[in-house]
Design an enzyme around this catalytic site. Structure first.
Site, PDB file in Angstrom:
ATOM      1  CG  ASP A   1     -55.987  49.485 -95.488  1.00 14.78           C
ATOM      2  OD1 ASP A   1     -55.802  50.471 -96.223  1.00 14.78           O
ATOM      3  OD2 ASP A   1     -55.520  49.400 -94.349  1.00 14.78           O
TER       4      ASP A   1
ATOM      5  CD  GLU B   1     -49.800  56.207 -96.056  1.00 14.17           C
ATOM      6  OE1 GLU B   1     -49.489  55.956 -94.885  1.00 14.17           O
ATOM      7  OE2 GLU B   1     -50.968  56.317 -96.464  1.00 14.17           O
TER       8      GLU B   1
ATOM      9  CE  LYS C   1     -46.981  54.714 -92.593  1.00 11.43           C
ATOM     10  NZ  LYS C   1     -48.159  55.569 -92.710  1.00 11.43           N
TER      11      LYS C   1
HETATM   12  O1  IFM Z   1     -53.930  52.264 -96.208  1.00 11.18           O
HETATM   13  C1  IFM Z   1     -53.025  52.324 -95.165  1.00 11.18           C
HETATM   14  C2  IFM Z   1     -51.704  52.819 -95.691  1.00 11.18           C
HETATM   15  O2  IFM Z   1     -51.172  51.955 -96.657  1.00 11.18           O
HETATM   16  C3  IFM Z   1     -50.723  52.993 -94.554  1.00 11.18           C
HETATM   17  N1  IFM Z   1     -51.257  53.899 -93.587  1.00 11.18           N
HETATM   18  C4  IFM Z   1     -52.514  53.444 -93.011  1.00 11.18           C
HETATM   19  C5  IFM Z   1     -53.557  53.243 -94.083  1.00 11.18           C
HETATM   20  C6  IFM Z   1     -54.856  52.713 -93.474  1.00 11.18           C
HETATM   21  O3  IFM Z   1     -54.679  51.430 -92.957  1.00 11.18           O
END
Ligand code: IFM
Length: 583
Positions: A141, A279, A400
């Protein structure tokens, strides 16, 4: 803690204790009807992790005892906040809600990370300092968050990178453990830099636990490399690049080179056993091991890393180059090999110019989106819905979040096109539009990050309504808790920073990813104007942009004029003078 009854100070009876999940202060007060009770709390926080602080508890206690009065502290705090707001504020005319939400996002970013805690050995967590979700871990992130700090608070941006640098050895170990060279950073990182990602995952819809392969999101290392380069490009901090950045960057490139394998069948290099940012796709249907092959996002960004490595070796000082090459024992042959792989990575492109998310993606099943929408309403987490039905998202074309399209979020369109044509792929002129339409129809936005990316891309292809709709979703995502309960577990700083960056780089159109700053505004229909300042390469730019005019003023310590591109025209700016460009 101080307590005042109608302005009269009394020492309250306080009981302090810790519970399993909380630190609690309990106060007993006698409350009377119509009497105001004011509570003041002064807190000092120290961590035992800092080298110079062996006794954090006694230091914190002493600091509270010696603290100035609440009013004085408040005044000091207001002064500090003003300094920060003067730097970071983004003013929107014509949209009070967007204005308020952008300031809300700016505020939450700053309370999570600011120059006031830049000395702490930590980076941007996935949920700020606001909640327990993801156990305070640090993911990719940063890619969405750090550009904000590069422009506004570079010392904080540098501290994020130094958090990674201090864990470079651990990333080297992690790569070695898996049979690779260089540095492989963990998908979820905590205090000591080891991989913290869970290996099983609970599906709250079915109550069942399943394998979790998300640690295969090796692209986190690409995000770190991306942030190293853009920190340097924005701030010109060559000292950082000389001493730390180049070493980290080259070790990341080395990792990707060791992960790429030549395939005689395609005559190209493939990268396998990875996951892209989407994901939902953890593995191939009917296999019992995680990972997919030739994720387009990974391969395009890896190619970018190889090419940038050469630029980094050119810009760092001669001495730094000698030092880093000797320190990591990087040979000419290795560099030659990187050159070869950079335009020979395997990517699958359909005849219609759709870039396959990964090798095998086109063979997956189409999902009946309408039927699922009808049945479940909220289908953000299609993976969980499918699993609860005994199926798997791995079998379907359902994403996603943005994956292939992330490349266009990170890099200017021309750079992506250059990488693809450098690899000898031929694409139709409107391939970005085609890819956006294709993937948007197959994305459930199960991560709030997804909307930020798609909002930018929709704007790039000129679909301003779509861009605005997606932007509003992103802008209100924490405010309205659109994922139904996730905000209570912590804010989403990636999205918060993303919405600020889109206001600046997409709507105001200020692109700071190249050597020269460029401006090409595309304000949303009802935004009358946007005003903000940024620092780019040691020059401060104050922008006032409305529907008809761009006004820019620069302040520059070196007093030299700077060149920028205004609506694709090169313009020279004298420091202190205001440039007005009507459009
Ligand atoms: O890094 C993110 C990912 O891209 C999506 N799921 C949550 C993670 C943490 O914010």
């Amino acid at each position: 803690i101080n307590i005042y009854y109608q302005d009269k100070h009394k020492n309250p009876d306080i009981l302090n204790y810790t519970d399993k999940n909380a630190v609690i202060s309990e106060l007993k007060v006698n409350a009377f009807k119509n009497e105001t009770i004011t509570l003041e709390k002064v807190v000092s926080i120290y961590t035992s992790k800092e080298d110079d602080n062996e006794y954090p508890l006694s230091t914190a206690k002493r600091e509270v005892m010696e603290a100035a009065s609440f009013d004085e502290l408040l005044k000091e705090s207001e002064k500090e906040w003003k300094k920060i707001w003067d730097k970071i504020d983004v003013k929107i005319n014509g949209d009070r809600i967007a204005q308020k939400l952008l300031r809300l996002h700016l505020y939450h970013l700053i309370v999570s990370m600011s120059p006031h805690n830049s000395t702490i050995d930590a980076s941007a967590t996935a949920r700020g300092l606001h909640g327990e979700a993801y156990r305070g871990h640090i993911f990719w992130d940063e890619l969405f968050i750090q550009p904000f700090y590069n422009l506004y608070l570079p010392e904080t941006a540098k501290s994020m990178l130094m958090y990674r640098y201090r864990r470079l050895d651990k990333a080297r170990e992690y790569a070695k453990e898996h049979g690779f060279e260089g540095a492989m950073f963990p998908w979820q990182s905590g205090s000591d830099g080891r991989e913290e990602t869970q290996i099983v995952h609970l599906n709250p819809l079915s109550g069942e636990w399943g394998d979790d392969y998300s640690s295969l999101q090796r692209h986190v290392s690409l995000a770190i490399a991306y942030n190293i380069w853009h920190y340097y490009n924005t701030t010109s901090d060559i000292k950082f690049l000389n001493e730390y950045g180049a070493e980290m960057f080259l070790e990341i490139a080395r990792f990707w080179a060791s992960k790429a394998e030549f395939q005689a069948s395609s005559g190209r290099f493939s990268i396998a056993k990875v996951m892209g940012p989407d994901e939902f796709h953890e593995k191939y249907p009917d296999t019992d091991h995680g990972g997919i092959k030739d994720n387009a996002y990974t391969n395009i960004m890896a190619s970018w890393v190889f090419t940038k490595s050469f630029e980094i070796l050119k810009v760092i000082s001669k001495k730094a180059k000698e030092n880093v090459l000797a320190k990591i024992d990087l040979t000419e042959q290795e560099l030659e090999f990187w050159k070869q792989i950079s335009d020979k990575l395997n990517i699958i492109v359909s005849d219609k110019g759709i870039i396959s998310q990964y090798d095998g993606y086109f063979d997956l099943l189409e999902l009946d989106w309408e039927a699922y929408r009808k049945k479940y309403g909220n289908i953000y987490r299609m993976d969980r819905i499918l699993k609860a039905e005994g199926k798997s998202a791995d079998d379907y074309k359902v994403a996603k979040q943005a994956d292939t399209l992330m490349t266009f979020y990170n890099l200017p369109e021309k750079q992506v096109s250059d990488i693809l044509t450098g690899m000898s792929y031929k694409l139709p002129k409107d391939y970005l539009k085609r890819n956006l339409e294709y993937y948007l129809q197959r994305t459930s936005h199960g991560s709030t990050l997804s909307r930020v990316v798609h909002a930018q891309l929709a704007n790039m292809i000129g679909d301003l309504d779509l861009s605005w709709d997606l932007y509003v979703d992103a802008l209100t995502s924490d405010f309205n808790d659109i994922q139904g309960g996730t905000t209570g577990e912590g804010i989403h700083p990636g999205v918060m920073a993303g919405t600020i960056m889109i206001a600046i780089n997409t709507f105001a159109g200020v692109d700071f990813r190249n050597d020269v700053l460029s401006i090409n505004p595309g304000l949303p229909e009802h935004w009358e104007s946007i005003d903000f300042s940024i620092s780019f390469k040691q020059v401060r730019y104050e922008f006032k942009i409305n529907k008809k005019q761009i006004r820019v003023k620069t302040t520059n310590k070196s007093k030299k004029p700077v060149s920028i591109n205004v609506k694709n025209q090169k313009v020279s700016l004298e420091p202190g003078k205001i440039l007005k460009h009507n459009y």
